[in-house]
Scaffold this motif. Structure first.
Motif, PDB file in Angstrom:
ATOM      1  N   GLU A 153       0.809  -1.215   0.000  1.00 27.02           N
ATOM      2  CA  GLU A 153       0.000   0.000   0.000  1.00 27.02           C
ATOM      3  C   GLU A 153       0.844   1.268   0.000  1.00 27.02           C
ATOM      4  OE1 GLU A 153      -1.213   0.594   4.655  1.00 27.02           O
ATOM      5  OE2 GLU A 153      -2.289  -0.967   3.535  1.00 27.02           O
ATOM      6  N   CYS A 154       0.253   2.333  -0.498  1.00 29.46           N
ATOM      7  CA  CYS A 154       0.933   3.634  -0.567  1.00 29.46           C
ATOM      8  C   CYS A 154       1.099   4.189   0.843  1.00 29.46           C
ATOM      9  CB  CYS A 154       0.122   4.597  -1.441  1.00 29.46           C
ATOM     10  SG  CYS A 154       0.728   6.296  -1.357  1.00 29.46           S
ATOM     11  N   VAL A 155       2.321   4.608   1.157  1.00 27.62           N
ATOM     12  CA  VAL A 155       2.614   5.087   2.510  1.00 27.62           C
ATOM     13  C   VAL A 155       1.963   6.453   2.770  1.00 27.62           C
ATOM     14  CG1 VAL A 155       4.795   6.233   1.917  1.00 27.62           C
ATOM     15  CG2 VAL A 155       4.483   5.308   4.205  1.00 27.62           C
ATOM     16  N   VAL A 156       1.605   7.162   1.688  1.00 27.97           N
ATOM     17  CA  VAL A 156       1.009   8.495   1.846  1.00 27.97           C
ATOM     18  C   VAL A 156      -0.516   8.411   1.986  1.00 27.97           C
ATOM     19  CG1 VAL A 156       0.780  10.801   0.846  1.00 27.97           C
ATOM     20  CG2 VAL A 156       2.893   9.493   0.511  1.00 27.97           C
ATOM     21  N   CYS A 157      -1.178   7.746   1.026  1.00 28.50           N
ATOM     22  CA  CYS A 157      -2.645   7.748   1.045  1.00 28.50           C
ATOM     23  C   CYS A 157      -3.251   6.413   1.489  1.00 28.50           C
ATOM     24  CB  CYS A 157      -3.202   8.127  -0.328  1.00 28.50           C
ATOM     25  SG  CYS A 157      -2.899   6.864  -1.599  1.00 28.50           S
ATOM     26  N   GLY A 158      -2.412   5.382   1.611  1.00 26.89           N
ATOM     27  CA  GLY A 158      -2.921   4.097   2.096  1.00 26.89           C
ATOM     28  C   GLY A 158      -3.604   3.245   1.033  1.00 26.89           C
ATOM     29  N   MET A 176       5.161   4.578  -2.722  1.00 27.06           N
ATOM     30  CA  MET A 176       4.130   5.587  -3.007  1.00 27.06           C
ATOM     31  C   MET A 176       3.413   5.260  -4.303  1.00 27.06           C
ATOM     32  SD  MET A 176       6.605   8.818  -2.216  1.00 27.06           S
ATOM     33  CE  MET A 176       7.979   7.915  -2.922  1.00 27.06           C
ATOM     34  N   CYS A 177       2.139   5.645  -4.370  1.00 25.58           N
ATOM     35  CA  CYS A 177       1.373   5.459  -5.605  1.00 25.58           C
ATOM     36  C   CYS A 177       1.769   6.548  -6.612  1.00 25.58           C
ATOM     37  CB  CYS A 177      -0.125   5.493  -5.311  1.00 25.58           C
ATOM     38  SG  CYS A 177      -0.724   7.131  -4.837  1.00 25.58           S
ATOM     39  N   ARG A 178       1.240   6.418  -7.816  1.00 22.14           N
ATOM     40  CA  ARG A 178       1.592   7.346  -8.881  1.00 22.14           C
ATOM     41  C   ARG A 178       1.227   8.796  -8.522  1.00 22.14           C
ATOM     42  NH1 ARG A 178       0.273   6.156 -14.990  1.00 22.14           N
ATOM     43  NH2 ARG A 178      -0.654   4.316 -14.064  1.00 22.14           N
ATOM     44  N   ASP A 179       0.137   8.977  -7.812  1.00 22.41           N
ATOM     45  CA  ASP A 179      -0.312  10.332  -7.474  1.00 22.41           C
ATOM     46  C   ASP A 179       0.533  10.984  -6.378  1.00 22.41           C
ATOM     47  OD1 ASP A 179      -2.337   9.968  -9.295  1.00 22.41           O
ATOM     48  OD2 ASP A 179      -3.766   9.256  -7.777  1.00 22.41           O
ATOM     49  N   ASP A 180       1.102  10.151  -5.509  1.00 23.69           N
ATOM     50  CA  ASP A 180       1.819  10.711  -4.360  1.00 23.69           C
ATOM     51  C   ASP A 180       3.335  10.696  -4.504  1.00 23.69           C
ATOM     52  OD1 ASP A 180      -0.395  11.391  -2.751  1.00 23.69           O
ATOM     53  OD2 ASP A 180      -0.716   9.263  -2.341  1.00 23.69           O
ATOM     54  N   LYS A 181       3.827  10.119  -5.581  1.00 21.32           N
ATOM     55  CA  LYS A 181       5.281  10.017  -5.717  1.00 21.32           C
ATOM     56  C   LYS A 181       5.920  11.403  -5.791  1.00 21.32           C
ATOM     57  CE  LYS A 181       5.521   9.297 -10.732  1.00 21.32           C
ATOM     58  NZ  LYS A 181       6.288  10.276 -11.464  1.00 21.32           N
TER      59      LYS A 181
HETATM   60 ZN   LIG Z   1      -0.910   7.341  -2.593  1.00 21.52          ZN
END
Ligand SMILES: [Zn+2]
Length: 247
Positions: A153-158, A176-181
């Motif tokens: 899972e993305c560490v920023v948004c989960g 991180m996901c693509r949006d939060d990288k």
């Molecule tokens: Zn994310």
């Protein structure tokens, strides 16, 4: 006082005075222990060949009052990496294992899990395989030290990263996901995430038959080394040396 006896892996030796050696051991009994081997350069009987880095030994030592360093009485070789021919790349790989253990392990804190991991990986490093055991060792050391982030899972948004791209950055703990990288993030490939998941539920010997060139899992190793270097707050000398080795 009775001597302590423990299986141990020799991590480093430094010359000390004329004929003594300062030795760092990873003992099964009480973790990382630093000790002085008196007259080690002369005494073949007490230390003959046993103080080469990454030798698996039975060590006999004792602690002296009000002194930080143990007195290393003698060592017997159980298994030596010198038993088979050492190429430059293998020497660097062995040095990498030693450096990670030396930098990551606290003094005098036993860890049977890390000890067993080290023996299993050293066994694999006796053959021609290089990148597989290194990858396995870095991954499991990161986990056993408690630094390994969640891969799913993305560490920023989960948000779940299953089936989507995942990115990492030297200053971020986790994927991180693509949006939060962040800017200048690198991608951790789906193949490498799969390898990591497999390695976390398997023994290192189960990967022994797999052909494993340097490119396999190279992004995973970079990700892991960034995590480890962030925690020890310095660059690993052997990481740079490994980088220069060919496939
Ligand atoms: Zn994310």
């Amino acid at each position: 006082m009775a001597l302590k006896e423990s299986e141990a892996i020799v991590l480093r030796t430094y010359p000390l005075r004329e004929s003594d050696l300062l030795v760092t051991l990873f003992t099964r009994l009480e973790g990382k222990v630093k000790g002085v081997a008196r007259a080690a350069k002369k005494s073949k009987r007490r230390f003959g060949g046993a103080l080469e880095p990454l030798t698996y030994v039975r060590a006999f030592y004792d602690d002296r009052e009000r002194q930080e360093l143990a007195r290393l009485d003698s060592c017997e070789v159980i298994e030596s990496p010198m038993a088979t021919e050492i190429s430059y790349s293998r020497a660097v790989a062995l040095g990498h294992v030693a450096e990670l253990l030396d930098e990551l392990l606290p003094d005098r804190e036993a860890s049977d899990a890390v000890f067993r991991l080290s023996l299993a990986v050293l066994r694999e490093l006796r053959g021609a395989a290089l990148w597989m055991p290194i990858t396995y060792f870095e991954l499991w050391m990161t986990r056993l030290m408690g630094f390994l982030p969640e891969f799913t899972e993305c560490v920023v948004c989960g948000r779940s990263l299953e089936g989507s791209r995942a990115f990492y950055h030297a200053l971020v703990d986790g994927l991180m996901c693509r949006d939060d990288k962040r800017v200048a993030s690198s991608e951790l490939s789906p193949e490498s995430r799969k390898i990591a998941a497999q390695m976390l539920r398997s023994r290192v010997s189960e990967f022994a038959e797999i052909d494993w060139p340097k490119a396999v899992g190279s992004d995973l190793r970079k990700f892991l080394l960034q995590i480890l270097e962030r925690h020890i707050e310095k660059k690993l000398v052997t990481a740079g040396m490994l980088e220069k080795i060919g496939s």
